[in-house]
Design a protein around this motif. Sequence first.
Motif, PDB file in Angstrom:
ATOM      1  N   ARG A  24       0.859  -1.184   0.000  1.00  0.00           N
ATOM      2  CA  ARG A  24       0.000   0.000   0.000  1.00  0.00           C
ATOM      3  C   ARG A  24       0.895   1.234   0.000  1.00  0.00           C
ATOM      4  O   ARG A  24       1.674   1.423   0.934  1.00  0.00           O
ATOM      5  CB  ARG A  24      -0.920  -0.011   1.210  1.00  0.00           C
ATOM      6  CG  ARG A  24      -1.837  -1.242   1.223  1.00  0.00           C
ATOM      7  CD  ARG A  24      -2.750  -1.285   2.429  1.00  0.00           C
ATOM      8  NE  ARG A  24      -3.576  -2.481   2.417  1.00  0.00           N
ATOM      9  CZ  ARG A  24      -4.477  -2.795   3.339  1.00  0.00           C
ATOM     10  NH1 ARG A  24      -4.660  -1.981   4.375  1.00  0.00           N
ATOM     11  NH2 ARG A  24      -5.181  -3.916   3.238  1.00  0.00           N
ATOM     12  N   ARG A  37       3.320   6.013  -5.368  1.00  0.00           N
ATOM     13  CA  ARG A  37       2.422   5.539  -6.438  1.00  0.00           C
ATOM     14  C   ARG A  37       2.725   6.232  -7.759  1.00  0.00           C
ATOM     15  O   ARG A  37       2.452   5.672  -8.831  1.00  0.00           O
ATOM     16  CB  ARG A  37       0.959   5.768  -6.050  1.00  0.00           C
ATOM     17  CG  ARG A  37       0.512   4.948  -4.844  1.00  0.00           C
ATOM     18  CD  ARG A  37      -1.005   4.782  -4.794  1.00  0.00           C
ATOM     19  NE  ARG A  37      -1.725   6.023  -4.926  1.00  0.00           N
ATOM     20  CZ  ARG A  37      -1.987   6.869  -3.943  1.00  0.00           C
ATOM     21  NH1 ARG A  37      -1.557   6.588  -2.705  1.00  0.00           N
ATOM     22  NH2 ARG A  37      -2.662   7.988  -4.153  1.00  0.00           N
ATOM     23  N   LEU A  70      -0.230   0.446  -7.089  1.00  0.00           N
ATOM     24  CA  LEU A  70      -0.235   0.158  -5.663  1.00  0.00           C
ATOM     25  C   LEU A  70      -1.570   0.551  -5.049  1.00  0.00           C
ATOM     26  O   LEU A  70      -2.227   1.487  -5.485  1.00  0.00           O
ATOM     27  CB  LEU A  70       0.885   0.918  -4.946  1.00  0.00           C
ATOM     28  CG  LEU A  70       2.325   0.639  -5.388  1.00  0.00           C
ATOM     29  CD1 LEU A  70       3.292   1.443  -4.519  1.00  0.00           C
ATOM     30  CD2 LEU A  70       2.631  -0.849  -5.307  1.00  0.00           C
ATOM     31  N   PRO A  85      -3.709   2.504  -2.579  1.00  0.00           N
ATOM     32  CA  PRO A  85      -3.430   3.752  -1.858  1.00  0.00           C
ATOM     33  C   PRO A  85      -3.476   3.542  -0.344  1.00  0.00           C
ATOM     34  O   PRO A  85      -4.319   2.813   0.174  1.00  0.00           O
ATOM     35  CB  PRO A  85      -4.566   4.684  -2.311  1.00  0.00           C
ATOM     36  CG  PRO A  85      -5.093   4.095  -3.572  1.00  0.00           C
ATOM     37  CD  PRO A  85      -4.908   2.615  -3.431  1.00  0.00           C
TER      38      PRO A  85
END
Length: 421
Positions: free
Chosen positions: A293, A299, A305, A307
């Motif tokens: 995450r 990102r 990924l 969030p």
Amino acid sequence: MTEQIALPKALVADLGARARAAAAALAAVPSTAKQDALRHIAALLRAAAPEIEAANTLDMTRATAAGLSNALLDRLRLDAKRIAGMADGVAAVADLTDPVGGVIDTAERPNGLVLSRVRVPIGVIGIIYESRPNVTADAAALCIASGNAVILRGGSEAIESNRAIHAIFARGLAESGLPADAAQLVPVTDRAVVGAMLTAEGLIDMIVPRGGKSLVARVQAEARVPVLAHLDGINHIFVHAAADQAMAERIVVNAKMRRTGVCGAMETLLIDRAYPHIASLVAALRATGCEVRGGPGLRAIVPGLVPTTDADWDTEYLDAIASAGLVDGIDGALIHIAHHSSHHTDAIVTEDAAVAERFLRSVDSAIVLWNASTQFADGGEFGLGAEIGIATGRLHARGPVALEGLTTYKWIGRGTGQVRP
């Protein structure tokens, strides 16, 4: 209601009284007798492996049907290898130096009075734990070796496993000529017994909780007995700009994925914005099946990924999930860790010794590592044998708590007729 409360209190009063008598007897037992008893128990555990595994199968079947998470099931599971490891852990404790009677320091006063601080057992230790039946063996072995009696209250999900392991300890102690009551298991799963243990002043000298956040919170809120706290393992690894790429990937993958359900697992990965291999580092972690995450900056570099939310930075996943984000050098890492760490275990990966030393000095956690996996947060890996837990507070003991952490001290004075003027 009064009758329901009275029964757990009466049970704990009985366990406590028997434990105090056993502790008094055990405190006078020579080191060799305690060590021989533990070696005998280790041999009995190995011989009883099929019975212990059968008991664990009953627990696993019920736990699976009850919908326990994979992380909790992993903690609960015992197989031949884990039982052998448990027995090895008990034998390893027997090989450790007995701290009881050790002289911490000695000083002679101007009047000739010689004062020494000498290690002694704490007395009666209450262990309240969840899921892991190996704690039954680890805690009992450590308490016996340090001259303490122990009252074990495991989780209901591991009751059959705990009973099988405890029966071996009771048998081994009795066959070795030591008081069997030195290691007692609460025979019922009534949660009210926990409350009775937490308020058993005069019967229990210290409580050690080992479990999830809700258990530890309850213990700290209700206890009238001193608590040796073991909080969440919200552990960070900071990969500095000067980290070796291969080392960083190896350490991060091991810290998260070796065993995701242990308290030493990495939960948050912090990456220096100046680190040149960010995408490769995240890819190595994801390749093992870990869900990463990511924060907004990360990102942008590694698409796809999940969030992060604000809650992720304060979550102990105990699963194949990690939060990851970019920080501005060591200053950014120290700020993030200070705000989110549970003071358990945090690590830095870097080839810059000056940066590493600053990290080691500045991070206020029980264990701080340089170029090593957080999964080393374990008493056995520290050369302490089995551990009773990782203490994250600042008083009495910190980090892996083993034999020395289960002792206190008393002052002994030797005079030649001195009187105070």
